[in-house]
Write a protein that holds these residues in place. Structure first.
Motif, PDB file in Angstrom:
ATOM      1  N   ALA A 120       0.484  -1.166  -0.078  1.00 51.95           N
ATOM      2  CA  ALA A 120       0.251  -0.088   0.593  1.00 51.95           C
ATOM      3  C   ALA A 120       0.770   1.213   0.518  1.00 51.95           C
ATOM      4  CB  ALA A 120      -0.663   0.188   1.072  1.00 51.95           C
ATOM      5  N   GLY A 121       0.589   3.061   0.216  1.00 50.58           N
ATOM      6  CA  GLY A 121       1.238   3.594   0.564  1.00 50.58           C
ATOM      7  C   GLY A 121       2.118   4.274  -1.391  1.00 50.58           C
ATOM      8  N   ILE A 122       2.851   4.912  -0.607  1.00 50.77           N
ATOM      9  CA  ILE A 122       3.692   4.774  -1.933  1.00 50.77           C
ATOM     10  C   ILE A 122       4.095   4.166  -2.476  1.00 50.77           C
ATOM     11  CG2 ILE A 122       6.347   5.819  -2.293  1.00 50.77           C
ATOM     12  CD1 ILE A 122       4.511   8.051  -1.935  1.00 50.77           C
ATOM     13  N   GLN A 123       4.443   3.049  -1.889  1.00 46.10           N
ATOM     14  CA  GLN A 123       4.872   1.349  -2.634  1.00 46.10           C
ATOM     15  C   GLN A 123       4.170   1.244  -3.901  1.00 46.10           C
ATOM     16  OE1 GLN A 123       5.376   1.945   0.162  1.00 46.10           O
ATOM     17  NE2 GLN A 123       8.157   1.971   1.020  1.00 46.10           N
ATOM     18  N   ALA A 124       2.783   1.216  -3.225  1.00 52.96           N
ATOM     19  CA  ALA A 124       2.053   0.331  -4.364  1.00 52.96           C
ATOM     20  C   ALA A 124       1.155   2.037  -5.386  1.00 52.96           C
ATOM     21  CB  ALA A 124       0.564   0.861  -3.657  1.00 52.96           C
ATOM     22  N   ASP A 125       1.183   3.937  -4.999  1.00 51.10           N
ATOM     23  CA  ASP A 125       1.231   4.955  -5.802  1.00 51.10           C
ATOM     24  C   ASP A 125       1.819   4.515  -6.907  1.00 51.10           C
ATOM     25  OD1 ASP A 125      -1.237   5.500  -4.010  1.00 51.10           O
ATOM     26  OD2 ASP A 125       0.614   6.105  -3.075  1.00 51.10           O
ATOM     27  N   ILE A 126       3.406   4.218  -6.540  1.00 49.97           N
ATOM     28  CA  ILE A 126       5.360   4.281  -7.138  1.00 49.97           C
ATOM     29  C   ILE A 126       4.452   3.019  -8.393  1.00 49.97           C
ATOM     30  CG2 ILE A 126       6.764   3.732  -7.489  1.00 49.97           C
ATOM     31  CD1 ILE A 126       7.657   5.559  -5.520  1.00 49.97           C
ATOM     32  N   LYS A 127       3.697   1.872  -7.906  1.00 49.09           N
ATOM     33  CA  LYS A 127       4.057   0.695  -8.737  1.00 49.09           C
ATOM     34  C   LYS A 127       2.611   1.072  -9.657  1.00 49.09           C
ATOM     35  CE  LYS A 127       6.185  -2.210  -5.597  1.00 49.09           C
ATOM     36  NZ  LYS A 127       5.373  -3.338  -4.610  1.00 49.09           N
ATOM     37  N   SER A 128       1.536   1.366  -9.490  1.00 45.81           N
ATOM     38  CA  SER A 128      -0.146   1.575 -10.038  1.00 45.81           C
ATOM     39  C   SER A 128       0.642   2.827 -10.848  1.00 45.81           C
ATOM     40  CB  SER A 128      -0.864   2.206  -9.201  1.00 45.81           C
ATOM     41  OG  SER A 128      -0.882   1.000  -8.115  1.00 45.81           O
ATOM     42  N   VAL A 129       0.934   3.988 -10.660  1.00 42.86           N
ATOM     43  CA  VAL A 129       1.441   4.848 -11.703  1.00 42.86           C
ATOM     44  C   VAL A 129       1.916   4.361 -13.001  1.00 42.86           C
ATOM     45  CG1 VAL A 129       2.403   7.289 -12.201  1.00 42.86           C
ATOM     46  CG2 VAL A 129       1.074   7.111 -10.107  1.00 42.86           C
ATOM     47  N   ILE A 161      -1.951  15.639  -9.517  1.00 45.35           N
ATOM     48  CA  ILE A 161      -1.394  14.941  -7.723  1.00 45.35           C
ATOM     49  C   ILE A 161      -2.633  13.807  -7.390  1.00 45.35           C
ATOM     50  CG2 ILE A 161      -1.368  16.736  -6.007  1.00 45.35           C
ATOM     51  CD1 ILE A 161      -0.106  17.711  -8.069  1.00 45.35           C
ATOM     52  N   LYS A 162      -1.999  13.523  -6.131  1.00 44.22           N
ATOM     53  CA  LYS A 162      -2.126  12.057  -5.697  1.00 44.22           C
ATOM     54  C   LYS A 162      -2.278  12.498  -3.803  1.00 44.22           C
ATOM     55  CE  LYS A 162      -3.704   7.760  -3.558  1.00 44.22           C
ATOM     56  NZ  LYS A 162      -2.821   6.708  -2.552  1.00 44.22           N
ATOM     57  N   HIS A 171      -4.674  -6.255  -0.112  1.00 46.19           N
ATOM     58  CA  HIS A 171      -3.922  -5.078   0.711  1.00 46.19           C
ATOM     59  C   HIS A 171      -3.502  -3.516  -0.476  1.00 46.19           C
ATOM     60  CE1 HIS A 171      -1.350  -2.784   3.913  1.00 46.19           C
ATOM     61  NE2 HIS A 171      -0.286  -3.251   3.627  1.00 46.19           N
ATOM     62  N   GLY A 172      -3.722  -2.094   0.008  1.00 47.78           N
ATOM     63  CA  GLY A 172      -3.525  -1.391  -0.506  1.00 47.78           C
ATOM     64  C   GLY A 172      -4.039  -1.240  -1.730  1.00 47.78           C
ATOM     65  N   THR A 173      -5.247  -1.777  -1.945  1.00 47.72           N
ATOM     66  CA  THR A 173      -6.562  -1.315  -3.169  1.00 47.72           C
ATOM     67  C   THR A 173      -7.238   0.062  -3.393  1.00 47.72           C
ATOM     68  OG1 THR A 173      -8.564  -2.070  -1.208  1.00 47.72           O
ATOM     69  CG2 THR A 173      -7.422  -3.352  -3.075  1.00 47.72           C
ATOM     70  N   GLY A 174      -7.586   0.920  -2.051  1.00 51.51           N
ATOM     71  CA  GLY A 174      -8.212   2.102  -1.815  1.00 51.51           C
ATOM     72  C   GLY A 174      -7.167   2.991  -3.315  1.00 51.51           C
ATOM     73  N   CYS A 175      -5.449   2.682  -2.104  1.00 58.13           N
ATOM     74  CA  CYS A 175      -4.185   3.577  -2.740  1.00 58.13           C
ATOM     75  C   CYS A 175      -3.938   2.952  -4.253  1.00 58.13           C
ATOM     76  CB  CYS A 175      -3.046   2.880  -1.733  1.00 58.13           C
ATOM     77  SG  CYS A 175      -2.898   3.610  -0.041  1.00 58.13           S
ATOM     78  N   THR A 176      -4.528   1.777  -4.357  1.00 61.43           N
ATOM     79  CA  THR A 176      -3.953   1.731  -5.894  1.00 61.43           C
ATOM     80  C   THR A 176      -5.052   2.167  -7.090  1.00 61.43           C
ATOM     81  OG1 THR A 176      -2.649  -0.425  -5.166  1.00 61.43           O
ATOM     82  CG2 THR A 176      -3.836   0.104  -7.821  1.00 61.43           C
ATOM     83  N   LEU A 177      -6.222   2.264  -6.500  1.00 65.48           N
ATOM     84  CA  LEU A 177      -7.280   2.584  -6.867  1.00 65.48           C
ATOM     85  C   LEU A 177      -7.503   3.735  -7.506  1.00 65.48           C
ATOM     86  CD1 LEU A 177     -10.511   2.819  -8.841  1.00 65.48           C
ATOM     87  CD2 LEU A 177     -11.187   2.564  -6.310  1.00 65.48           C
ATOM     88  N   ALA A 178      -6.937   4.506  -6.449  1.00 68.45           N
ATOM     89  CA  ALA A 178      -6.896   6.084  -6.017  1.00 68.45           C
ATOM     90  C   ALA A 178      -5.652   6.741  -7.191  1.00 68.45           C
ATOM     91  CB  ALA A 178      -6.296   7.169  -4.820  1.00 68.45           C
ATOM     92  N   SER A 179      -4.568   5.645  -7.239  1.00 70.86           N
ATOM     93  CA  SER A 179      -3.740   6.549  -7.708  1.00 70.86           C
ATOM     94  C   SER A 179      -3.616   6.163  -9.483  1.00 70.86           C
ATOM     95  CB  SER A 179      -1.896   5.518  -7.423  1.00 70.86           C
ATOM     96  OG  SER A 179      -1.890   6.041  -6.279  1.00 70.86           O
ATOM     97  N   ALA A 180      -4.354   4.576  -9.471  1.00 73.37           N
ATOM     98  CA  ALA A 180      -4.343   4.406 -11.033  1.00 73.37           C
ATOM     99  C   ALA A 180      -5.316   5.232 -11.559  1.00 73.37           C
ATOM    100  CB  ALA A 180      -5.525   3.032 -11.178  1.00 73.37           C
ATOM    101  N   ILE A 181      -6.271   6.567 -11.513  1.00 69.58           N
ATOM    102  CA  ILE A 181      -7.261   6.971 -11.446  1.00 69.58           C
ATOM    103  C   ILE A 181      -6.644   8.615 -11.597  1.00 69.58           C
ATOM    104  CG2 ILE A 181      -8.728   9.118 -11.090  1.00 69.58           C
ATOM    105  CD1 ILE A 181     -10.711   6.964  -9.188  1.00 69.58           C
TER     106      ILE A 181
END
Length: 268
Positions: A17-26, A75-76, A208-218
């Motif tokens: 989750a968090g920054i790590q999930a965000d970077i991977k998703s983007v 921005i996310k 784990h991290g679905t919320g972070c992942t979804l927001a970063s993907a959007i």
């Protein structure tokens, strides 16, 4: 590579989750991820064992460093754990990121139950962050706090989303994953109307991290020029595919496969 996304959020040592999930998703969706880390967490699939906040002045410096050189197309925000952190992020984004779409994921509680937002920070989040955002992406428990009302079905989901709109955010994606039942519904609510997304529940602990992942993907979709509804639809498809491909790591709520879009063996 298209679309620069600046992520202001906390780090997850477990990588799910968090920054790590965000970077991977983007990255998985073809964007370029940049970060302003707001907190360090010691966590894994079983829960959060510790949180260390970053000094607000240094959070502001990270945002300034990125915006003054690289810039951003979206921005996310994720974990903004206390009042000084919210104020620092909002002050800097107001000064340097006006007109850039912001996806605000109002992170309050980790998957394992650890509180990631101080109780006295909720009003600051409503007052400062929501009016800056183009979209807020609360889950059911977060929406209950932001709307100050219980949610027990789709009708109350809609009422809560409209209550959140009243705080100044023009769009709310209220995620229904915490509701019981085999069919899950997410509602994208704006002043113009409601878009309803429906899927069958995936029976798995690896969320784990679905919320972070979804927001970063959007946010990536918005950075790449997609309109809001197509950006949400694509992000939901990505998250669902990542859940289905989850590797099964850890003894608790395991991570998704953020690299589900990457062709296996492509660089062999």
């Amino acid at each position: 590579m298209k679309g620069r996304v600046l992520i202001c959020a906390g780090s997850d040592s477990g990588g799910g989750a968090g920054i790590q999930a965000d970077i991977k998703s983007v990255t998985a969706l073809g964007g370029f991820a940049m970060t302003a880390i707001t907190a360090l967490t010691s966590q894994n699939t079983l829960g959060v064992q510790g949180v260390l906040g970053v000094e607000p002045a240094f959070i502001r410096q990270q945002i300034a460093s990125v915006m003054d050189d690289l810039g951003a197309d979206a921005i996310k925000t994720g974990m903004l754990h206390d009042v000084p952190t919210i104020e620092a992020v909002c002050d800097e984004l107001t000064a340097r990121a006006r007109g850039i779409p912001l996806v605000a994921d109002p992170v309050m509680v980790a998957k394992g139950g650890h509180h990631l937002l101080a109780p006295d920070a909720v009003q600051t989040l409503k007052r400062r962050l929501l009016p800056l955002a183009a979209l807020a992406t609360p889950n059911i428990p977060e929406a209950e706090v932001l709307a100050d009302m219980p949610i027990d079905g789709e009708a109350s989901m809609l009422a809560a989303a409209r209550a959140i709109l009243a705080h100044g955010v023009p769009a709310v994606l209220l995620k229904g994953g915490h509701m019981e039942g085999e069919v899950l519904v997410d509602l994208l609510v704006t002043a113009e109307g409601v878009v309803r997304f429906e899927d069958r529940r995936i029976d798995t602990p690896h969320t784990h991290g679905t919320g972070c992942t979804l927001a970063s993907a959007i946010a990536t979709g918005l950075a790449q020029g997609l309109a809001l509804e197509p950006a949400v639809a694509r992000a939901r498809r990505y998250v669902r595919a990542a859940i289905l491909a989850a590797p099964g790591y850890g003894g608790g709520h395991g991570p998704l496969d953020h690299g589900v879009t990457v062709e296996a063996g492509r660089f062999d």
